[in-house]
Design an enzyme around this catalytic site. Structure first.
Site, PDB file in Angstrom:
ATOM      1  N   ARG A  36       1.998   8.807  12.912  1.00  0.00           N
ATOM      2  CA  ARG A  36       1.627  10.071  13.559  1.00  0.00           C
ATOM      3  C   ARG A  36       0.113  10.320  13.524  1.00  0.00           C
ATOM      4  NH1 ARG A  36       3.034  14.939   9.906  1.00  0.00           N
ATOM      5  NH2 ARG A  36       1.204  14.014   8.940  1.00  0.00           N
ATOM      6  N   ARG A  51     -10.456   5.000   8.033  1.00  0.00           N
ATOM      7  CA  ARG A  51      -9.690   4.113   7.120  1.00  0.00           C
ATOM      8  C   ARG A  51      -8.341   3.922   7.769  1.00  0.00           C
ATOM      9  NH1 ARG A  51      -8.470   4.549   1.202  1.00  0.00           N
ATOM     10  NH2 ARG A  51      -7.904   2.409   1.629  1.00  0.00           N
ATOM     11  N   TYR A  91       0.840  -1.207   0.000  1.00  0.00           N
ATOM     12  CA  TYR A  91       0.000   0.000   0.000  1.00  0.00           C
ATOM     13  C   TYR A  91       0.878   1.261   0.000  1.00  0.00           C
ATOM     14  CZ  TYR A  91      -3.129   3.710   1.262  1.00  0.00           C
ATOM     15  OH  TYR A  91      -3.792   4.907   1.248  1.00  0.00           O
ATOM     16  N   PHE A 121      15.315  19.790  -1.389  1.00  0.00           N
ATOM     17  CA  PHE A 121      13.930  19.380  -1.619  1.00  0.00           C
ATOM     18  C   PHE A 121      13.679  17.965  -1.051  1.00  0.00           C
ATOM     19  CE2 PHE A 121      11.166  16.939  -4.543  1.00  0.00           C
ATOM     20  CZ  PHE A 121       9.959  17.607  -4.341  1.00  0.00           C
TER      21      PHE A 121
END
Ligand code: IN0
Length: 415
Positions: free
Chosen positions: A212, A225, A168, A285
């Site tokens: 978290r 979910r 997932y 980034f």
């Protein structure tokens, strides 16, 4: 603690916070004039405040591609997250989303607040997408196609095993890593990174979010979910929601620590990925979200508050990370410091203590072996307020008193 109290306790947060505020203000002023690009950058700024600042620091070509990639993924996420859409409607939208980005007439209204605006005005994202170079478009299309299919697969499937959990997370975040690596390569700023390392970059961020966000996700209305794998939580409780009840607090924290120990598996790949980057803007980034993730992990470990509210790094520490992350020595430094904090929190009687400690040791060894640990300033160790910071606070207080004095003074009338 209130924000003034937090700032007084961490006076060296003031300067980075001030710099961040100024940078955000400048970014707000630099919105492109074309309506479709203007919409995309305003939207990016709304849905991810601090992250949009880091995107803005990329060169113009790559920045545009990453901005569109981010918004396309947010739109896909909005469809996946909207529990009011029936599965038979949602699944084909997710599977065909990669085609919709080419179609300026396509439209599907869902989501709430800023996400609803993004969905309602999605044609503006499509217009901007069609102006990107072909190699950027292909990368975005390919990842959107694979992610949409993966999300559709998990609409009717629970996350049972740790393998399901990794699968997932691969669809929703690992693929983002693969996509970004393709965009960096298309920009000619970087070599193409191995897929397994790109995948780990996404998995570490996503697993941190899933850990978290336990309470926010379980309390979601109308239906929660959940992504914590049954294979892990069933060792501690009978139902995942039992973790939030006070009487299960010991088991809850043990389960949390187990989840964190699992996430730590990806750290060494992440360090390897970042150490191969060459362009300074691409490096920042990538590195800033990773440091935020290891900081969040250190904060969450053994912390019952995860089951009671929001556990987040304080804004000043985020500002410091954004200000101070420039090179690989800063990354090794941050990972080393946060894993020291983590190590201090491991209790011998935790069922996974040995495993957790050995993963922390491995991370620290990688940081030490880099030979770069001494070339940095630590932002973890709580420094005593410096004379500089004390002076800044004193000036602030004096200025406030002066302004208060001016505003209460009566105007003098001359008759
Ligand atoms: C991201 C990632 C991201 C950035 C840089 C390199 C990456 C490499 C692999 C995978 C993902 C990478 O970063 C953002 C960070 C972010 O959005 N932070 C939020 C704060 C927060 O708490 O959520 C902010 O508002 O600043 C991220 O989390 N994701 C993301 C999404 C798209 C892109 Cl293009 C890059 C989301 C996710 C699911 C973790 C991949």
């Amino acid at each position: 603690m209130g924000s003034l109290g937090t700032v007084l306790k961490h006076p060296d947060d003031i300067y980075p916070l001030f710099k961040l505020k100024m940078a955000a203000r400048n970014v707000g002023k630099q919105i492109p004039p074309e309506p479709h690009w203007g919409f995309c950058y305003k939207m990016l700024h709304k849905v991810s405040r601090s992250f949009s600042l880091v995107i803005q620091q990329l060169g113009p070509e790559l920045r545009n591609a990453v901005c569109i990639f981010y918004l396309v993924l947010r739109a896909l996420d909005t469809v996946e997250d909207d529990t009011s859409i029936a599965s038979d409607i949602k699944v084909p939208i997710l599977k065909n989303f990669h085609q919709h980005i080419y179609d300026g007439d396509w439209h599907f209204s869902c989501g709430t607040k800023d996400y609803k605006v993004l969905m309602d005005q999605f044609h503006l994202v499509s217009t901007a997408f069609l102006e990107l170079g072909r190699s950027y478009q292909e990368a975005i299309e390919d990842i959107t196609k694979r992610m949409g299919a993966g999300m559709a697969k998990f609409i009717c499937k629970e996350v049972e095993t740790v393998d399901d959990y990794d699968e997932y997370c691969h669809y929703v975040a690992g693929l983002v890593g693969l996509g970004l690596s393709k965009l960096f390569y298309a920009s000619k700023l970087e070599d193409l990174a191995p897929d397994s390392l790109s995948n780990s970059m996404g998995l570490f961020l996503q697993k941190t979010n899933i850990i978290r966000d336990y309470l926010e996700d379980i309390n979601e209305i109308p239906k929660s979910r959940m992504f914590w794998p049954r294979q892990i939580w069933s060792k501690y409780v009978n139902k995942l929601e039992d973790l939030k009840y006070d009487e299960n607090s010991i088991k809850a924290v043990e389960c949390l620590n187990d989840m964190i120990t699992n996430a730590l598996l990806h750290v060494e790949d992440c360090l390897k990925y970042m150490s191969a980057l060459r362009d300074p803007a691409v490096f920042r980034f990538c590195a800033i979200p990773q440091i935020m993730a290891i900081g969040t992990i250190a904060l969450c470990y053994n912390n019952i508050e995860v089951f009671k509210g929001v556990v987040k790094m304080r804004r000043g520490l985020t500002a410091k990370v954004i200000d101070r992350t420039k090179s690989m020595s800063d990354v090794y430094g941050a990972f080393f410091d946060f894993s020291c904090l983590l190590k201090m929190k491991v209790e011998k009687n935790d069922p996974n203590a040995t495993k957790t400690l050995s993963r922390i040791e491995a991370i620290q060894k990688t940081c030490r072996n880099s030979g770069l640990l001494n070339k940095r300033s630590s932002y973890m160790v709580e420094s005593k307020p410096s004379y500089n910071s004390v002076a800044i606070i004193a000036v602030f207080i004096l200025l406030s008193i002066f302004l208060a004095f001016l505003s209460t003074k009566q105007p003098i009338h001359s008759d």
